[in-house]
Design a protein around this motif. Structure first.
Motif, short mmCIF file in Angstrom:
data_model
loop_
_atom_site.label_atom_id
_atom_site.label_comp_id
_atom_site.label_asym_id
_atom_site.label_seq_id
_atom_site.Cartn_x
_atom_site.Cartn_y
_atom_site.Cartn_z
N LEU A 1 47.31 151.91 83.90
CA LEU A 1 46.88 150.63 84.49
C LEU A 1 46.97 150.68 86.01
CD1 LEU A 1 46.04 147.68 84.00
CD2 LEU A 1 48.46 147.11 84.05
N LEU A 2 48.01 151.30 86.53
CA LEU A 2 48.14 151.42 87.99
C LEU A 2 47.01 152.27 88.56
CD1 LEU A 2 51.98 152.00 88.37
CD2 LEU A 2 50.72 149.86 88.46
N LEU A 3 46.67 153.35 87.87
CA LEU A 3 45.59 154.22 88.35
C LEU A 3 44.22 153.53 88.26
CD1 LEU A 3 46.75 157.63 86.89
CD2 LEU A 3 46.93 156.81 89.23
N ILE A 4 44.00 152.77 87.20
CA ILE A 4 42.74 152.04 87.07
C ILE A 4 42.64 150.98 88.17
CG2 ILE A 4 41.49 150.40 85.60
CD1 ILE A 4 42.49 152.03 83.20
N THR A 5 43.75 150.32 88.47
CA THR A 5 43.76 149.33 89.55
C THR A 5 43.41 149.98 90.88
OG1 THR A 5 45.47 148.08 88.39
CG2 THR A 5 45.23 147.67 90.74
N ALA A 6 43.99 151.13 91.15
CA ALA A 6 43.69 151.84 92.41
C ALA A 6 42.23 152.29 92.43
CB ALA A 6 44.62 153.03 92.57
N LEU A 7 41.70 152.72 91.29
CA LEU A 7 40.31 153.16 91.23
C LEU A 7 39.35 152.00 91.51
CD1 LEU A 7 38.31 155.46 90.57
CD2 LEU A 7 38.37 154.66 88.22
N ILE A 8 39.62 150.83 90.92
CA ILE A 8 38.76 149.66 91.15
C ILE A 8 38.81 149.25 92.62
CG2 ILE A 8 38.51 147.21 90.63
CD1 ILE A 8 39.40 147.89 87.76
N GLY A 9 39.99 149.20 93.18
CA GLY A 9 40.11 148.88 94.60
C GLY A 9 39.41 149.90 95.48
N GLY A 10 39.54 151.17 95.11
CA GLY A 10 38.89 152.22 95.88
C GLY A 10 37.38 152.14 95.83
N VAL A 11 36.84 151.82 94.68
CA VAL A 11 35.38 151.69 94.56
C VAL A 11 34.88 150.51 95.39
CG1 VAL A 11 33.54 151.13 92.93
CG2 VAL A 11 35.21 152.88 92.36
N VAL A 12 35.59 149.39 95.33
CA VAL A 12 35.19 148.22 96.13
C VAL A 12 35.26 148.56 97.62
CG1 VAL A 12 35.87 145.88 96.80
CG2 VAL A 12 35.84 146.52 94.39
N GLY A 13 36.35 149.18 98.03
CA GLY A 13 36.49 149.54 99.45
C GLY A 13 35.49 150.59 99.89
N GLY A 14 35.24 151.57 99.04
CA GLY A 14 34.30 152.63 99.40
C GLY A 14 32.88 152.14 99.55
N PHE A 15 32.42 151.35 98.60
CA PHE A 15 31.04 150.85 98.71
C PHE A 15 30.90 149.84 99.84
CE2 PHE A 15 30.37 152.49 94.34
CZ PHE A 15 29.28 153.29 94.63
N SER A 16 31.93 149.05 100.09
CA SER A 16 31.88 148.12 101.22
C SER A 16 31.80 148.86 102.54
CB SER A 16 33.10 147.20 101.20
OG SER A 16 33.14 146.45 100.03
N ALA A 17 32.60 149.91 102.66
CA ALA A 17 32.57 150.69 103.90
C ALA A 17 31.23 151.39 104.07
CB ALA A 17 33.71 151.71 103.89
N GLY B 1 37.02 154.15 103.21
CA GLY B 1 37.19 152.88 102.52
C GLY B 1 37.83 153.05 101.15
N PHE B 2 37.40 154.11 100.43
CA PHE B 2 37.95 154.38 99.10
C PHE B 2 39.44 154.68 99.18
CE2 PHE B 2 38.99 156.94 95.45
CZ PHE B 2 38.34 156.30 94.41
N LEU B 3 39.80 155.58 100.08
CA LEU B 3 41.21 155.95 100.19
C LEU B 3 42.06 154.82 100.76
CD1 LEU B 3 41.04 159.64 101.41
CD2 LEU B 3 41.73 158.78 99.18
N GLY B 4 41.54 154.11 101.75
CA GLY B 4 42.32 153.04 102.37
C GLY B 4 42.65 151.92 101.40
N ILE B 5 41.64 151.44 100.70
CA ILE B 5 41.87 150.33 99.78
C ILE B 5 42.55 150.82 98.50
CG2 ILE B 5 40.78 148.46 98.50
CD1 ILE B 5 40.74 148.17 101.58
N GLY B 6 42.11 151.95 97.97
CA GLY B 6 42.72 152.47 96.74
C GLY B 6 44.19 152.79 96.92
#
Length: 109
Positions: free
Chosen positions: A83-99, A44-49
């Motif tokens: 900013l791009l890396l922080i955006t990917a990190l936030i998306g990755g955290v959301v995707g990882g915890f959801s998964a 989830g982290f890698l897919g969304i991030g």
């Protein structure tokens, strides 16, 4: 397989639905095909991030960095790449915890 499914489905649905659609997608796919908790979180982290990084990089390069520079100045960031890396990190955290939550819910039932 699960990584690719998460990336493609979340990427496609974000064009029509709000940003938080990535959470139900990660949750559902990990509940369906997750092997263990760490693998589900990583997928989830890698897919969304990765999806958010690619999309934000596409927007950054297409607009010649105008939007990312302005948002970076707003948050006092020294470099728009951060900013791009922080955006990917936030998306990755959301995707990882959801998964991970999806995998845990499957184990409950």
């Amino acid at each position: 397989m699960l990584l690719l499914l998460t990336l493609i489905i979340a990427f496609a649905l974000q064009f029509f639905l709000p940003w938080w659609i990535v959470a139900p997608v990660s949750f559902g796919l990990a509940a369906w095909r997750g092997r263990n908790g760490w693998a589900a979180f990583g997928t989830g982290f890698l897919g969304i991030g990765l999806g958010w990084l690619l999309l934000s990089a596409f927007i950054h390069f297409r607009t010649a960095g105008i939007l990312t520079n302005k948002v970076g100045q707003l948050f006092s960031l020294p470099n728009p790449t951060l900013l791009l890396l922080i955006t990917a990190l936030i998306g990755g955290v959301v995707g990882g915890f959801s998964a991970w939550a999806g995998y845990c819910c499957r184990r409950l039932f």
